[in-house]
Design an enzyme around this catalytic site. Structure first.
Site, PDB file in Angstrom:
ATOM      1  N   HIS A 466      -5.495  -6.516  -6.209  1.00 47.17           N
ATOM      2  CA  HIS A 466      -5.011  -6.210  -4.859  1.00 47.17           C
ATOM      3  C   HIS A 466      -5.954  -5.294  -4.111  1.00 47.17           C
ATOM      4  O   HIS A 466      -6.005  -5.294  -2.883  1.00 47.17           O
ATOM      5  CB  HIS A 466      -3.586  -5.684  -4.932  1.00 47.17           C
ATOM      6  CG  HIS A 466      -2.641  -6.796  -5.224  1.00 47.17           C
ATOM      7  ND1 HIS A 466      -2.344  -7.177  -6.500  1.00 47.17           N
ATOM      8  CD2 HIS A 466      -2.034  -7.673  -4.406  1.00 47.17           C
ATOM      9  CE1 HIS A 466      -1.561  -8.230  -6.457  1.00 47.17           C
ATOM     10  NE2 HIS A 466      -1.354  -8.548  -5.197  1.00 47.17           N
ATOM     11  N   GLU A 713       2.946 -20.234  -9.081  1.00 44.94           N
ATOM     12  CA  GLU A 713       1.962 -19.289  -9.614  1.00 44.94           C
ATOM     13  C   GLU A 713       1.835 -19.413 -11.127  1.00 44.94           C
ATOM     14  O   GLU A 713       0.981 -18.785 -11.735  1.00 44.94           O
ATOM     15  CB  GLU A 713       2.387 -17.856  -9.294  1.00 44.94           C
ATOM     16  CG  GLU A 713       2.615 -17.617  -7.824  1.00 44.94           C
ATOM     17  CD  GLU A 713       2.893 -16.172  -7.508  1.00 44.94           C
ATOM     18  OE1 GLU A 713       1.951 -15.452  -7.185  1.00 44.94           O
ATOM     19  OE2 GLU A 713       4.070 -15.768  -7.597  1.00 44.94           O
ATOM     20  N   ASP A 737      -2.467 -15.729  -9.155  1.00 43.33           N
ATOM     21  CA  ASP A 737      -1.703 -15.717 -10.398  1.00 43.33           C
ATOM     22  C   ASP A 737      -1.845 -17.036 -11.144  1.00 43.33           C
ATOM     23  O   ASP A 737      -1.899 -17.048 -12.373  1.00 43.33           O
ATOM     24  CB  ASP A 737      -0.228 -15.413 -10.117  1.00 43.33           C
ATOM     25  CG  ASP A 737       0.002 -13.913 -10.021  1.00 43.33           C
ATOM     26  OD1 ASP A 737      -0.515 -13.190 -10.890  1.00 43.33           O
ATOM     27  OD2 ASP A 737       0.665 -13.463  -9.071  1.00 43.33           O
ATOM     28  N   CYS A 784      -1.583 -19.552  -0.591  1.00 47.47           N
ATOM     29  CA  CYS A 784      -1.762 -18.219  -0.011  1.00 47.47           C
ATOM     30  C   CYS A 784      -2.559 -17.304  -0.930  1.00 47.47           C
ATOM     31  O   CYS A 784      -2.690 -16.126  -0.678  1.00 47.47           O
ATOM     32  CB  CYS A 784      -0.419 -17.589   0.348  1.00 47.47           C
ATOM     33  SG  CYS A 784       0.676 -17.426  -1.079  1.00 47.47           S
TER      34      CYS A 784
HETATM   35  C1  PEP Z   1      -1.190 -15.095  -5.706  1.00 47.86           C
HETATM   36  O1  PEP Z   1      -0.837 -14.830  -6.860  1.00 47.86           O
HETATM   37  O2  PEP Z   1      -2.126 -15.885  -5.428  1.00 47.86           O
HETATM   38  C2  PEP Z   1      -0.497 -14.477  -4.578  1.00 47.86           C
HETATM   39  C3  PEP Z   1      -0.726 -14.845  -3.344  1.00 47.86           C
HETATM   40  O3  PEP Z   1       0.348 -13.468  -4.889  1.00 47.86           O
HETATM   41  P1  PEP Z   1      -0.166 -11.972  -5.231  1.00 47.86           P
HETATM   42  O4  PEP Z   1      -1.663 -11.978  -5.095  1.00 47.86           O
HETATM   43  O5  PEP Z   1       0.509 -11.049  -4.295  1.00 47.86           O
HETATM   44  O6  PEP Z   1       0.283 -11.802  -6.638  1.00 47.86           O
HETATM   45 MG    MG Z   2       1.002 -13.761  -7.103  1.00 46.78          MG
END
Ligand code: PEP
Ligand code: MG
Length: 853
Positions: A466, A713, A737, A784
């Site tokens: 993140h 995911e 994920d 996403c």
């Molecule tokens: C992902 O896992 O690609 C996603 C968009 O969720 P996050 O990155 O918030 O886990």
């Molecule tokens: Mg995710």
């Protein structure tokens, strides 16, 4: 039964010392009276001072810690003290003191002048020695108690006599980077398992092998001669043990140095993208947020924190320090466990070593001494750390200077526990800088100001962490996984950071700076050309349109996303509402945020993902149980189903927002601007249950139906996409994920980060299966995850049949431009070819537009 009469009195150089063994007072008050009567009988106080001691308990708690209490009279009653004295009651059965705290040693103090401080200083030392305290609770020897309260601190080990103990062996340090904290803490751990004294001598300097700081203060470098000696119980066994520990680390230390040298050599090779000509020193990591940036570095670990001196009662201060040390110790143990699992024992060692640093009794005692001198606990702790770290770095030895940095680093962790307001105050320099940090929590990254931080390089982390995602959102070029060597870079060193290739070039020549600037100008031109077209739809040359959205977490970021060409928000990560504050936002707070998002979007679509807590997104204030494998544990939908107290207010807030913001002309259902999406779905029953809960809450609120989607995911969800599609309205693929779970690579694992490529054919095939499953039920599929913002990745996704791409807003112009320059028929063929490749590198090699291709 009469309490035994005290028969021990200390020599009359210090305060009088009266000890009563095996006392069994019926209450705290009785204990204080008993101690006071001893002092009165010995002529130390007038009886009135005993009453003053009882009064003191009404205004403050005199529990010092670890079963030691220090009743004493009020300051104004000091004139009742005739002679300084201590009365110690040993209470083996314990006596309840305050709020469940149980006292076993009642040390009543009658003090004149500074005697009080002297006694407390000894006690603060004693309370860190739990084994000794334990013995004192039951000892039959008054002298043993008296000794514990009268002896002053031993001379520091490093200033001891330069002679060896009875049994010895000589050794030449052969650790290439000298005796740094990791091997030193292994020595300490081993030495502490031996009852014998063990000492290490280098020239005239001697250190106790059980004391980490003393050992580090020897400043041993590769090639230094040392003598290790032992004396006492089983001294031969102790020497054999420590010898095995010392020499057993040599091979590992050499291998680690070799690996570092190889990584440095690899880092010097050319990359696809900008390359310098004058061969500056390179630190290599992984590209996490694209762009070239030039400026001075600022190492966050070296940041100074201003700690106010806010005195408080010693007893509560000591408790606070104790709690902070215990919590930090737990954190370090968890970090060490986690690191050991992910990166191996050697890397985990640093956290074990940090744990030793803060357990150092000299350090703790120094802090307590400062506290008893009247300083606040945070100030005292910080000053003690600075003093010790200063001693380490003043020796002019780079190994020790690095240990001083470790001590300061772990010292700051403790400081943040003592007072959360002192948590990592990012004292950035006035000029814009490239920020270097061990790692940054997502909320730290989110708080960075792009005007002051023009680049970010972290020692740890991965490109899908993140931290990386947030850096891209902020448009800050970033590299992650640069290794601990980054932290040793001198502040203000000029550098070029390439966030595309993941390199940091140190002290580049003027010619290289000019060439980097020229490259940057060219990139900027291309970006400007793309930006000029950013409002155009992402429509391929043969007329296929892909919807594009921004990943946006708060209403303030919506204008930027729209400006970059977003047609809506494809992912709002709501956990940031929880991560960025110290408590759980109420239903009303959440309602206000979702409403503001809808308002800012002016009727454009908004997909809100319900709380995805767990994995790398831990929310301290939720106090969730620690898990061995948080990514495989109770996270995302699993947590939502177990915690209605978190999920239901969120759903109520969302449905209230949906109810209040339906555009007057919107057809019922599908076209409502809000969609709700559930994270980390693994099974159909989860979806069914979540849907039921949503429907119940919707009806309670009288809100319109909104599309309910799920995130794909987990490979299980992708493989069962057709079954999942029966129960939900849309999918959004979280490739970050999905990559982690498909490839069994922790998305935060620094070592494996280069292999965690979302363009791996296995991941692409899972995406393909998802699109096919969705198509059977005519469901819409978005992506996403991070790969949606990679222009080549976006082309493959479109070719696989993705309807919508949602990404960091800054990636939008580049992705749109690339799609607009493509033909859908070609993209479909390209995507199928990509699925047939053997590995991610072969997939990437299909990109004919890559820099340097
Ligand atoms: C992902 O896992 O690609 C996603 C968009 O969720 P996050 O990155 O918030 O886990
Ligand atoms: Mg995710």
């Amino acid at each position: 039964m009469l309490a035994p009469t005290p028969n021990f009195s200390a020599p009359r150089t210090g305060p009088r010392l009266l000890v009563r063994l095996n006392a069994a007072p019926a209450s705290k008050e009785a204990a204080i009276r008993e101690a006071a009567s001893l002092l009165t009988a010995a002529g130390c106080i007038d009886a009135a001072y005993g009453a003053s001691m009882l009064r003191r308990e009404d205004v403050s708690n005199t529990y010092l810690g670890h079963g030691v209490v220090i009743p004493h009279g009020m300051v104004d009653d000091r004139h009742w003290v005739r002679e300084s004295g201590l009365a110690v009651l040993q209470v083996p059965g314990g006596i309840e003191w305050h709020d469940g705290q149980v006292a076993h040693l009642v040390v009543a103090i009658a003090a004149q002048s500074d005697t009080h401080i002297t006694v407390l200083r000894r006690l603060t030392r004693l309370i860190q020695d739990e084994d000794r305290l334990e013995r004192l609770r039951s000892t039959a020897s008054e002298a043993e108690i008296a000794r514990a309260l009268t002896e002053d601190s031993a001379a520091p080990a490093s200033t001891g006599p330069a002679t060896d103990l009875r049994q010895r062996f000589d050794w030449t340090v052969d650790y290439p980077t000298g005796l740094h904290a990791r091997p030193a803490s292994h020595w300490v751990e081993t030495a502490r398992t031996c009852p014998a004294r063990i000492q290490v001598r280098h020239g005239d300097a001697v250190a106790d092998a059980k004391n980490l700081i003393a050992l580090l203060q020897l400043g041993l470098r590769c090639g230094d001669e040392v003598t290790i000696s032992a004396e006492g119980d089983d001294e031969a066994g102790a020497l054999a043990k420590i010898c095995a520990a010392v020499t057993g680390l040599s091979a590992g230390e050499k291998a680690a140095a070799q690996r570092a040298a190889e990584a440095a050599a690899k880092a010097a090779g050319p990359v696809a993208g900008w390359n310098p000509s004058d061969k500056p020193r390179v630190m290599a990591g992984l590209g996490a947020s694209p762009g070239l940036t030039i400026g001075p570095v600022h190492v966050l670990a070296a940041a100074e924190i201003v700690v106010p001196d806010e005195p408080e009662p010693l007893t509560s201060g000591a408790d606070r320090l104790h709690r902070a040390l215990a919590t930090t110790g737990d954190q370090l143990r968890a970090l060490a466990d986690d690191t050991e699992r992910r990166l191996g024992k050697a890397d985990a060692g640093i956290f074990k070593a940090q744990g030793e640093l803060i357990a150092d009794t000299d350090l703790i005692t120094l802090a307590c001494q400062l506290m008893v001198e009247g300083h606040g606990v945070a100030f005292a702790w910080n000053a003690a750390v600075e003093r010790m770290a200063g001693q380490l770095s003043a020796l002019g030895n780079p190994v020790l200077a690095a240990r001083a940095a470790d001590l300061r680093d772990v010292g700051r962790r403790v400081l943040a526990q003592i007072d959360p307001a002192l948590k990592s105050g990012h004292d950035l320099p006035d000029v814009p800088c490239i920020l270097i940090a061990p790692d940054l929590a997502p909320s730290d990254t989110a708080g960075l100001d792009p005007a002051r931080v023009i680049g970010l390089a972290t020692a740890q982390g991965g490109p899908t962490s993140h931290t990386a995602i947030l850096a891209r959102t902020l448009g800050i070029p970033a590299m992650v996984a640069g290794g601990p060597g980054l932290l040793a870079i001198e502040n203000h060193t000029r550098a070029i950071l390439d966030g595309t290739t993941g390199r940091l070039y140190l002290s580049p020549s003027e010619a290289d700076i000019a060439s980097a600037e020229a490259w940057r100008a060219k990139q900027r031109e291309q970006a400007e050309a793309e930006a000029r077209e950013r409002a155009q739809p992402a429509q391929t040359r043969d007329g296929h349109r892909v919807a594009v959205g921004g990943n946006v977490n708060n209403p303030d970021q919506v204008p930027l996303a729209l400006d970059q060409g977003a047609e809506g928000v494809g992912l709002m990560r709501t956990e940031f509402l929880f991560l960025e504050r110290g408590d759980t936002p109420s239903e009303d707070d959440q309602y206000a945020t979702y409403s503001a998002m809808l308002k800012a979007l002016g009727g454009r679509p908004l997909i809100v993902r319900t709380l995805d807590i767990g994995g790398d997104k831990q929310v301290a204030h939720l106090h969730l149980p620690r898990e061995e494998n948080p990514f495989l544990g109770v996270r995302g939908a699993r947590l939502l189903l177990r915690r209605p107290d978190l999920m239901e207010p969120q759903l109520r807030a969302l449905y209230r927002a949906a109810k209040d913001h339906v555009p007057a002309d919107a057809p019922k259902g599908k076209d409502a601007p809000l969609s709700i999406m559930m994270p980390m779905i693994t099974s159909v029953p989860e979806v069914v249950k979540l849907r039921e809960i949503c429907e119940r809450i919707r009806q309670e609120i009288g809100a319109p139906e909104v599309p309910l989607g799920i995130m794909i995911e987990v490979p299980a969800a992708a493989i069962q996409a057709d079954a999942m599609a029966r129960h939900c309205d849309f999918f959004s693929i979280g490739t970050n994920d999905l990559t982690q779970y498909a490839l069994a690579i922790d998305r935060q694992n620094t070592d494996l980060a280069p292999e965690a490529d979302s363009l791996h054919p296995a991941v692409l095939r899972l995406i393909h299966m998802t699109c096919e499953g969705a198509a059977r039920h005519n469901r819409f599929v978005g992506v996403c995850g991070g790969i949606a913002g990679d222009p080549f990745g976006a082309c493959l996704l479109a070719g696989l049949g993705i309807d919508e791409l949602s990404m960091t807003p800054r990636d939008l112009p580049g992705v749109k431009a690339r799609l607009r320059a493509s033909d859908m028929a070609e993209l479909k063929a390209l995507a199928l070819r990509a699925c047939e490749q053997e590995d991610a590198a072969a997939v990437r090699a299909l990109d004919t537009n890559a820099p340097g291709a």
